[in-house]
Design an enzyme around this catalytic site. Structure first.
Site, PDB file in Angstrom:
ATOM      1  N   GLN A  91       0.851  -1.195   0.000  1.00  0.00           N
ATOM      2  CA  GLN A  91       0.000   0.000   0.000  1.00  0.00           C
ATOM      3  C   GLN A  91       0.885   1.244   0.000  1.00  0.00           C
ATOM      4  OE1 GLN A  91      -3.529  -0.550   2.946  1.00  0.00           O
ATOM      5  NE2 GLN A  91      -1.911  -1.886   3.675  1.00  0.00           N
ATOM      6  N   ASN A  92       2.181   1.024   0.170  1.00  0.00           N
ATOM      7  CA  ASN A  92       3.085   2.166   0.340  1.00  0.00           C
ATOM      8  C   ASN A  92       3.430   2.810  -0.993  1.00  0.00           C
ATOM      9  OD1 ASN A  92       3.002   1.422   2.969  1.00  0.00           O
ATOM     10  ND2 ASN A  92       5.012   0.453   2.995  1.00  0.00           N
ATOM     11  N   ASP A  94       6.109   4.776  -1.152  1.00  0.00           N
ATOM     12  CA  ASP A  94       7.572   4.927  -1.183  1.00  0.00           C
ATOM     13  C   ASP A  94       8.161   3.837  -2.071  1.00  0.00           C
ATOM     14  OD1 ASP A  94       8.365   2.517   0.343  1.00  0.00           O
ATOM     15  OD2 ASP A  94       7.513   3.526   2.093  1.00  0.00           O
ATOM     16  N   HIS A 109      -1.507   1.348  -4.278  1.00  0.00           N
ATOM     17  CA  HIS A 109      -1.927   2.736  -4.048  1.00  0.00           C
ATOM     18  C   HIS A 109      -1.062   3.738  -4.818  1.00  0.00           C
ATOM     19  CE1 HIS A 109      -4.101   1.664   0.005  1.00  0.00           C
ATOM     20  NE2 HIS A 109      -4.767   1.271  -1.065  1.00  0.00           N
TER      21      HIS A 109
HETATM   22  N1  APR Z   1       6.754  -2.369  12.735  1.00  0.00           N
HETATM   23  C1  APR Z   1       5.549  -2.932  12.478  1.00  0.00           C
HETATM   24  N2  APR Z   1       4.398  -2.233  12.479  1.00  0.00           N
HETATM   25  C2  APR Z   1       4.484  -0.915  12.743  1.00  0.00           C
HETATM   26  C3  APR Z   1       5.705  -0.265  13.028  1.00  0.00           C
HETATM   27  C4  APR Z   1       6.883  -1.059  13.023  1.00  0.00           C
HETATM   28  N3  APR Z   1       8.087  -0.559  13.282  1.00  0.00           N
HETATM   29  N4  APR Z   1       5.448   1.046  13.265  1.00  0.00           N
HETATM   30  C5  APR Z   1       4.126   1.209  13.126  1.00  0.00           C
HETATM   31  N5  APR Z   1       3.524   0.037  12.820  1.00  0.00           N
HETATM   32  C6  APR Z   1       2.104  -0.238  12.569  1.00  0.00           C
HETATM   33  C7  APR Z   1       1.158   0.630  13.352  1.00  0.00           C
HETATM   34  O1  APR Z   1       0.904   0.053  14.623  1.00  0.00           O
HETATM   35  C8  APR Z   1      -0.068   0.643  12.456  1.00  0.00           C
HETATM   36  O2  APR Z   1      -0.957  -0.436  12.790  1.00  0.00           O
HETATM   37  O3  APR Z   1       1.869   0.050  11.220  1.00  0.00           O
HETATM   38  C9  APR Z   1       0.496   0.401  11.057  1.00  0.00           C
HETATM   39  C10 APR Z   1       0.423   1.610  10.136  1.00  0.00           C
HETATM   40  O4  APR Z   1      -0.915   1.922   9.906  1.00  0.00           O
HETATM   41  P1  APR Z   1      -1.349   3.168   9.014  1.00  0.00           P
HETATM   42  O5  APR Z   1      -0.589   4.378   9.428  1.00  0.00           O
HETATM   43  O6  APR Z   1      -2.834   3.231   9.070  1.00  0.00           O
HETATM   44  O7  APR Z   1      -0.846   2.803   7.547  1.00  0.00           O
HETATM   45  P2  APR Z   1      -1.495   1.824   6.469  1.00  0.00           P
HETATM   46  O8  APR Z   1      -2.205   0.699   7.114  1.00  0.00           O
HETATM   47  O9  APR Z   1      -0.415   1.504   5.508  1.00  0.00           O
HETATM   48  O10 APR Z   1      -2.539   2.775   5.769  1.00  0.00           O
HETATM   49  C11 APR Z   1      -3.279   2.267   4.691  1.00  0.00           C
HETATM   50  O11 APR Z   1      -4.279   4.386   4.267  1.00  0.00           O
HETATM   51  O12 APR Z   1      -4.126   6.698   4.050  1.00  0.00           O
HETATM   52  C12 APR Z   1      -4.187   5.496   3.383  1.00  0.00           C
HETATM   53  O13 APR Z   1      -3.457   5.116   1.198  1.00  0.00           O
HETATM   54  C13 APR Z   1      -2.987   5.276   2.511  1.00  0.00           C
HETATM   55  O14 APR Z   1      -1.806   3.237   1.998  1.00  0.00           O
HETATM   56  C14 APR Z   1      -2.390   3.999   3.037  1.00  0.00           C
HETATM   57  C15 APR Z   1      -3.578   3.321   3.673  1.00  0.00           C
END
Ligand code: APR
Length: 235
Positions: A91-92, A94, A109
């Protein structure tokens, strides 16, 4: 692990957190100081394109200062060594999986380093600044590029290919995602429906944690290399 041949891995912002890339849903509910709906929707772009371009220009510039971490590297190692089918769906936006060397990779994404021309519809590799309204590398029209990012309300890329891989996989692994955003948050249920084993690795339980057969809580930089060693042992 002997009965596992096909693997689908889903990653989210948590896998890049230890590289210094901000996750989306921090404790303050903001993404780098902005509400998601102010920078990550087509409406936001229509309303204030300069703000949205500046926001993604900053994220794109930041990419040059960060590097893949042990979790990205471990997944690239698995990608190279795994004898069955493997698909890494991120989903990243980067490019850390790409730079770590993952080959069977799909950015559902979109990507910061890609530009979408609203004049000719072409996608082009792009690592510059969009706020200055550069011409499209393909049609030459100025002021028509937008970040090639799937915003809220838009359709993620390559859903058909993802659905097919989920239906055929023996193991589905979710890493570093909060499970707050569909359709990615529903992949675990699709994979289970077709009989896959499911594993989650995250800092804390995701919203859909109860759907997984197994959950490992901790940092991706530690959990993922250990898991890759474990699964490669029997290859
Ligand atoms: N190791 C493992 N997990 C981690 C770490 C780490 N070092 N640091 C943070 N996390 C976890 C957090 O606890 C959280 O549950 O990663 C998760 C990140 O969640 P989000 O910030 O919601 O990101 P993501 O799930 O990728 O978001 C999905 O939302 O805004 C949209 O399109 C965007 O692709 C994105 C989508």
């Amino acid at each position: 692990m002997k009965d596992i041949r096909n693997i689908v891995i889903l990653t989210g912002a948590g896998i890049s957190a230890e590289s210094g890339v901000a996750t989306f849903r921090g404790p303050d509910g903001l993404w780098e100081g902005h509400r998601v709906e102010d920078v990550a929707t087509p409406e936001a772009f229509f309303r204030d394109p300069a703000l949205v371009q500046k926001f993604y220009d900053e994220r794109r510039a930041k990419l040059r200062t960060v590097h893949p971490n042990a979790a990205h590297q471990a997944l690239a190692k698995l990608d190279a060594a795994w004898p069955g089918d493997l698909l890494l769906v991120t989903q990243n936006v980067d490019d850390l999986h790409d730079r770590a060397g993952s080959k069977h990779l799909l950015h559902m994404h979109g990507e910061l380093n890609s530009a979408w021309c609203l004049a000719c519809d072409a996608r082009s590799p792009f690592d510059g600044v969009m706020a200055t309204e550069p011409p499209c590398p393909q049609c030459g029209q100025p002021g028509c590029l937008r970040p090639d990012i799937v915003w809220f309300g838009e359709m993620p890329y390559q859903m058909e290919r993802i659905e097919q891989a989920l239906a055929r996989c023996d193991l589905f692994v979710s890493i570093g995602t909060s499970g707050a955003v569909y359709p990615a948050a529903g992949f675990v249920q699709t994979a289970r429906h077709y009989g896959a084993r499911t594993l989650e690795m995250n800092l804390d339980p995701s919203e859909g944690s109860f759907h997984f057969h197994e959950s490992r809580m901790g940092r991706a930089g530690e959990l993922v290399p250990d898991w890759v060693e474990e699964i490669l042992q029997n290859v």
